[in-house]
Write an enzyme that holds these catalytic residues in place. Structure first.
Site, PDB file in Angstrom:
ATOM      1  N   ASP A   1      17.077   5.786  47.079  1.00 45.82           N
ATOM      2  CA  ASP A   1      16.710   6.645  48.069  1.00 45.82           C
ATOM      3  C   ASP A   1      17.815   7.552  48.395  1.00 45.82           C
ATOM      4  OD1 ASP A   1      17.674   5.296  50.417  1.00 45.82           O
ATOM      5  OD2 ASP A   1      16.406   3.760  49.708  1.00 45.82           O
TER       6      ASP A   1
ATOM      7  N   ASP B   1      22.077  -2.437  47.749  1.00 44.12           N
ATOM      8  CA  ASP B   1      21.007  -2.030  48.278  1.00 44.12           C
ATOM      9  C   ASP B   1      19.762  -2.310  47.395  1.00 44.12           C
ATOM     10  OD1 ASP B   1      18.835  -0.690  49.981  1.00 44.12           O
ATOM     11  OD2 ASP B   1      19.940   1.311  49.804  1.00 44.12           O
TER      12      ASP B   1
END
Length: 282
Positions: free
Chosen positions: A84, A159
């Site tokens: 993202d 992440d």
């Protein structure tokens, strides 16, 4: 309409949904993006909440800034996952960074984030085109990339999705050993490790595996909007770095909303029974 992510024991986190923006089945996973009533866009992968637009910094800030401020001079940073763009965005807030490399295996996550989510402010597109001097975005396998860059990075940030299913590899002793070898003489590694209350076993397993590899391992928790909080994070240390102390002077240059460097010690609050499990006292 509503979206609910169900956790173990019948616990759920839900959002009122205005519309579904898109749904894509990639080579690796199912990606959905919704518009919510009160939190902006909601990114979901394989049925699990990845972030909400209005509140995503409550995840990205504690994932990035504590390790960046604890390292004495973080110049080279590796981000594994983070499609993202929020993690890379926060890494580049640090002026010490000369090069940040982000390796994301699923190109579709990046495409959807660039087209619809846009929390990166155009960073992903610039990095893909080679127009961001301090950042490089690679679509590929972060594990293999790490293996080929030994003694290279000051900070490694993973992440990833939760420590269950396909992502379990990223919480294995073998993976941590590769990460340790990819860090330089003084290095910090951080990963999210799931819900403190609902993924306690996964947190314990990851902690034990990290303890087999890193010189020291720290755990902390943070309340993340959209997750079954408190959410856990694990930090692995290589060499002479003290994660309990951070550079408050460098912190002054950051525009933070959730993580408070002046209260860094509050990160280490953990429910008593979980702390005792982690420390082997239970």
């Amino acid at each position: 309409m509503e979206f609910i992510e169900w956790y173990p024991k019948g616990y759920g986190v839900g959002f009122k949904v205005v519309s579904k923006i898109t749904e894509v089945e990639s080579e690796y996973q199912k990606i959905e993006l919704y518009e919510t009533e009160g939190f902006g866009k909601l990114l979901v992968i394989d049925g699990t909440v990845q972030l909400v637009e209005h509140g995503e910094r409550s995840y990205h800030e504690p994932l990035v800034h504590p390790v960046m401020l604890a390292h004495p001079n973080p110049k080279k940073v590796l981000v594994i996952g983070g499609g993202d763009g929020g993690t890379l965005r926060e890494v580049l807030e640090h002026k010490t960074v000369e090069k940040a490399v982000m390796v994301e295996i699923d190109e579709k996550v990046v495409e959807i984030s660039m087209k619809y989510l846009k929390i990166d402010g155009g960073l992903l597109e610039r990095a893909l085109k080679g127009e961001e001097p301090r950042a490089e975005l690679i679509i590929g396998d972060g594990v293999e990339y790490m293996k080929s860059h030994k003694d290279h990075f000051d900070v490694i940030i993973v992440d990833s999705t939760d420590p269950v299913g396909p992502a379990k590899l990223l919480f294995s002793e073998e993976f941590y050993r590769n990460a340790y070898e990819a860090l330089g003489e003084k290095g910090l590694y951080i990963t999210q490790a799931g819900s403190v209350y609902l993924f306690t076993d996964e947190l314990l397993d990851a902690y034990k595996n990290m303890k087999k590899v890193f010189d020291r391992v720290y755990y902390f928790s943070f309340p993340v909007i959209g997750y079954a909080s408190p959410w856990s994070f694990l930090v692995g240390v290589k060499g002479d770095v003290d994660f309990t102390k951070i550079d408050l002077d460098r912190a002054k240059d950051l525009n933070l909303q959730y993580y408070d460097p002046e209260r860094h010690e509050t990160l280490f609050q953990m429910p008593k029974y979980v702390r005792e499990l982690l420390e082997g006292k239970a």
